[in-house]
Structure formats: C-alpha cells, structure tokens
Design an enzyme around this catalytic site. Structure first.
Site, PDB file in Angstrom:
ATOM      1  N   CYS A 208      43.408  55.636  62.881  1.00  0.00           N
ATOM      2  CA  CYS A 208      44.339  56.366  61.901  1.00  0.00           C
ATOM      3  C   CYS A 208      43.898  57.407  62.364  1.00  0.00           C
ATOM      4  CB  CYS A 208      44.929  55.656  60.344  1.00  0.00           C
ATOM      5  SG  CYS A 208      43.654  55.664  59.913  1.00  0.00           S
TER       6      CYS A 208
ATOM      7  N   GLU B   6      36.311  51.523  60.575  1.00  0.00           N
ATOM      8  CA  GLU B   6      35.659  52.158  61.196  1.00  0.00           C
ATOM      9  C   GLU B   6      35.195  53.179  59.791  1.00  0.00           C
ATOM     10  OE1 GLU B   6      38.623  52.148  61.703  1.00  0.00           O
ATOM     11  OE2 GLU B   6      39.704  53.225  63.161  1.00  0.00           O
TER      12      GLU B   6
ATOM     13  N   CYS C 228      40.383  58.284  60.311  1.00  0.00           N
ATOM     14  CA  CYS C 228      39.245  57.607  60.765  1.00  0.00           C
ATOM     15  C   CYS C 228      39.069  58.659  62.290  1.00  0.00           C
ATOM     16  CB  CYS C 228      39.539  55.763  61.280  1.00  0.00           C
ATOM     17  SG  CYS C 228      39.654  54.598  59.490  1.00  0.00           S
TER      18      CYS C 228
ATOM     19  N   ASP D  23      49.094  49.551  54.832  1.00  0.00           N
ATOM     20  CA  ASP D  23      47.640  50.756  55.016  1.00  0.00           C
ATOM     21  C   ASP D  23      47.023  52.145  55.768  1.00  0.00           C
ATOM     22  OD1 ASP D  23      44.563  49.735  55.276  1.00  0.00           O
ATOM     23  OD2 ASP D  23      45.022  49.303  57.328  1.00  0.00           O
TER      24      ASP D  23
ATOM     25  N   HIS E 164      38.934  51.290  56.053  1.00  0.00           N
ATOM     26  CA  HIS E 164      39.179  51.205  57.070  1.00  0.00           C
ATOM     27  C   HIS E 164      37.988  50.204  57.801  1.00  0.00           C
ATOM     28  CE1 HIS E 164      43.149  53.200  56.971  1.00  0.00           C
ATOM     29  NE2 HIS E 164      43.554  52.818  56.315  1.00  0.00           N
TER      30      HIS E 164
ATOM     31  N   ASN F   2      37.370  46.599  57.606  1.00  0.00           N
ATOM     32  CA  ASN F   2      39.039  46.834  56.784  1.00  0.00           C
ATOM     33  C   ASN F   2      38.485  46.077  55.052  1.00  0.00           C
ATOM     34  OD1 ASN F   2      41.726  46.708  55.121  1.00  0.00           O
ATOM     35  ND2 ASN F   2      42.461  48.485  56.692  1.00  0.00           N
TER      36      ASN F   2
END
Lengths: 154, 154
Positions: free
Chosen positions: B86, B61, B89, B149, B59, B48
């Site tokens: 999330c 990913e 991602c 975030d 992020h 991140n």
C-alpha cells in the site's frame, strides 16, 4: 449541552510540539504528531521512537496513528505534525485518506506535504519557528541519528 | 570460508509467506514480509499486527522493517512481501531507499509496486498463487477488517 470547541491549527500543533519536546527530552528524534477527530477531539498523539525503543518504524505520525487505535475510517480527521512528513508518513496519510494535514514547519526537511496537497489533502503549513528551532537543534546535536531517520542525505 | 548462499526471490518469499500464515493463524490480516541484507542474510520478518495488537500502524512491511532494527542505511537490501505494498509501505521503501522489492502477488489488491518501479526500485512480481489464495480467503472471511486495513474500498 456542552459544545466541544474545535481546536485551531495552532492549538493542534501545540499538542504535536509537546510530544516532540518529550521526545527531545527522552534523547530521541524530536518529531511529534497528533490525530484529531471530526469534532476536534484528540484521538492520539506521540513522537518518533527510533532512539527510545530502537524502533525505526515509528515516526511521529505513525506513533499518533497507532495511539488513536483501530478505526473503520478516517473521514473528517486531521493529522498534525511538527515536521513536513517523509514519504513513509505521507504514504500513511494518503493510504488511510486522512483529509487534512497541519504541518509545523518544512524548513529543516523537504517533506512531502506538497505531494499530499496534489493528491487532495487539505494542507496547512504554519512555518512555526519553535518547531524549526527544536528540529535544527537536534540535527546539529545528533546529525547521524537524524540522517538515519530519513534514510540518508536528501 | 563458508559462502552464504544468496536466496532466490522465491526462497525469500517463502519467509514472508510463513509470516503471513502465522498472522492468519493468529486471526490477523495475513500479509507477511521480510527484509534481507546485501549478502542475502535475513534481517527481520513479521506480519500485519492490526488484529493481534490492535495496532493499525503495523503492516507486514513495517513489521519486518522494525524487526530488522536500526541501520545507518539500506543499501543492497531487499524487501519481500506477500502482497503489493500500500502507499504507507511503499512510502517506507521509498523513503529508506530500499533498492529491491519482491512482491508475492498483486491480484487481490492494487498496491504501489509500479509506483516504486517508476522511482527506481527493482521490482520482481512473482504472482504466487499461494499468496493470492491466502489473501482472498481472508478477504472473504473478514471483509470489514480487510477494508479497515487499507483505508476503505479502493
């Protein structure tokens, strides 16, 4: 006191389309987007950067979101994009609770604007012929790059 | 002929956790990820970048996906992440048809690994205590950054 006029969906789309046209001129995937604040102020805009930066993680919406910088939340904001968002960009809108989405067109790609509407996002689909013309022109000129950008054939 | 040994989920997670720890040391949100290829080769990893680069669009990913560079497709790849993804991602994984996902833990955040499993992704949840400890430590130390975030309280 100067009142900041809140732009219409069509006016917001013009900002996204200008970014998409810049992307096309750069040789890139011509999807552009912009994020507007609660009072109609432009927070950020940008275009897909796959070709320009060799960056597969920057679609139009993520470019606009990045350009807007860090924010504690997205209450009252509007994302405008020339093309119905893919799952990656739709996930961005849903995760960060961006409450409104303006979509230029959904003719050339079966994006996820309806999925977002089902989950409470206020979606305006403009079905703009200029957005569709730009996207279909690119898809004909660079079909492999376009397929790469959406993870293969639908 | 040298055979490239295919890493186990735990070995892949170690790469993501190392990126997450680097992120923590940088003062950032400690979520790390890595993308592995069909033969078990590391394609890219990252963490991140919200704090480090002021970039809300990166992020763990997305950082790993970007680091892997452009690819025509993601057949046979595995995304490994320290934290259940999330929607942003998860949308990336779904859009680009990454077929396998290894998740470090889902205790500290209700991510979308189950949504991905419903849509055909092969998900391995390791419930790793080191990933959970790092994430919960950060969430206690910087609760506002963590909420920022993920787009606010769940």
């Amino acid at each position: 006191m100067t009142l900041h006029p809140v732009p219409t969906p069509t006016e917001m789309l013009a900002v996204a389309l200008a970014a998409a046209r810049t992307g096309y001129e750069e040789g890139g995937v011509p999807v552009g987007a912009a994020l507007f604040g609660p009072d109609g102020e432009l927070l950020g805009s940008g275009q897909n950067r796959r070709v320009q930066d060799g960056d597969p993680a920057t679609h139009g919406e993520t470019a606009a979101f990045r350009a807007a910088g860090r924010r504690p939340d997205y209450a009252g904001t509007t994302m405008v994009t020339t093309l119905s968002p893919c799952f990656f960009c739709a996930g961005l809108i849903r995760q960060f609770r961006i409450p409104r989405l303006v979509v230029g067109e959904a003719r050339t790609f079966g994006g996820q604007h309806a999925w977002l509407a089902e989950h409470g996002v206020e979606v305006t689909l403009l079905d703009d012929p200029e957005c569709a013309e730009l996207m279909s022109r690119f898809a004909k000129e660079q079909p492999e790059t376009w397929l790469e950008d959406i993870g293969g054939p639908e």
